[in-house]
Motif scaffolding. Sequence first.
Motif, PDB file in Angstrom:
ATOM      1  N   TYR A  59     -17.736   7.117  10.049  1.00 15.87           N
ATOM      2  CA  TYR A  59     -17.739   6.229  11.213  1.00 15.87           C
ATOM      3  C   TYR A  59     -16.367   5.633  11.504  1.00 15.87           C
ATOM      4  O   TYR A  59     -15.991   5.487  12.661  1.00 15.87           O
ATOM      5  N   VAL A  60     -15.654   5.243  10.453  1.00 18.45           N
ATOM      6  CA  VAL A  60     -14.327   4.645  10.594  1.00 18.45           C
ATOM      7  C   VAL A  60     -13.417   5.171   9.486  1.00 18.45           C
ATOM      8  O   VAL A  60     -13.888   5.547   8.413  1.00 18.45           O
ATOM      9  N   GLN A  61     -12.137   5.178   9.765  1.00 19.08           N
ATOM     10  CA  GLN A  61     -11.166   5.528   8.731  1.00 19.08           C
ATOM     11  C   GLN A  61     -10.897   4.266   7.921  1.00 19.08           C
ATOM     12  O   GLN A  61     -10.609   3.214   8.489  1.00 19.08           O
ATOM     13  N   VAL A  62     -10.967   4.384   6.620  1.00 16.20           N
ATOM     14  CA  VAL A  62     -10.740   3.234   5.746  1.00 16.20           C
ATOM     15  C   VAL A  62      -9.410   3.439   5.031  1.00 16.20           C
ATOM     16  O   VAL A  62      -9.178   4.468   4.401  1.00 16.20           O
ATOM     17  N   VAL A  63      -8.533   2.445   5.155  1.00 17.86           N
ATOM     18  CA  VAL A  63      -7.192   2.510   4.589  1.00 17.86           C
ATOM     19  C   VAL A  63      -7.073   1.436   3.532  1.00 17.86           C
ATOM     20  O   VAL A  63      -7.444   0.274   3.760  1.00 17.86           O
ATOM     21  N   ALA A  64      -6.542   1.818   2.382  1.00 12.49           N
ATOM     22  CA  ALA A  64      -6.343   0.845   1.295  1.00 12.49           C
ATOM     23  C   ALA A  64      -5.241  -0.124   1.672  1.00 12.49           C
ATOM     24  O   ALA A  64      -4.179   0.278   2.164  1.00 12.49           O
ATOM     25  N   LEU A  65      -5.487  -1.380   1.447  1.00 10.66           N
ATOM     26  CA  LEU A  65      -4.509  -2.427   1.727  1.00 10.66           C
ATOM     27  C   LEU A  65      -3.202  -2.151   0.995  1.00 10.66           C
ATOM     28  O   LEU A  65      -2.123  -2.387   1.522  1.00 10.66           O
ATOM     29  N   SER A  66      -3.287  -1.610  -0.197  1.00  8.77           N
ATOM     30  CA  SER A  66      -2.082  -1.311  -0.973  1.00  8.77           C
ATOM     31  C   SER A  66      -1.266  -0.191  -0.353  1.00  8.77           C
ATOM     32  O   SER A  66      -0.086  -0.055  -0.623  1.00  8.77           O
ATOM     33  N   GLY A  67      -1.881   0.611   0.521  1.00 14.45           N
ATOM     34  CA  GLY A  67      -1.185   1.711   1.158  1.00 14.45           C
ATOM     35  C   GLY A  67      -0.527   1.345   2.473  1.00 14.45           C
ATOM     36  O   GLY A  67       0.048   2.190   3.145  1.00 14.45           O
ATOM     37  N   VAL A  68      -0.616   0.095   2.848  1.00 13.26           N
ATOM     38  CA  VAL A  68      -0.060  -0.358   4.131  1.00 13.26           C
ATOM     39  C   VAL A  68       1.380  -0.747   3.967  1.00 13.26           C
ATOM     40  O   VAL A  68       1.811  -1.297   3.027  1.00 13.26           O
TER      41      VAL A  68
END
Length: 68
Positions: A59-68
Amino acid sequence: MLFLNESRAIFDRLRRLLDEVKCSGKHIHDANVVATALTHGVARLCTANVDDFEQFNSYVQVVALSGV
């Protein structure tokens, strides 16, 4: 930072999402976040808890906060 208001449309999307993805307990809060994102046209979520959203990857792309 963007704040998204909850509405009847989000509640309706949450109910449909819960019919599609079986979850309970604390995961319903995660489903509500996804329903809010979908209703507002947000395609990507950034979180420190990627595993909590694993069942919503279609449904949505989930991105790790550490990868931002």
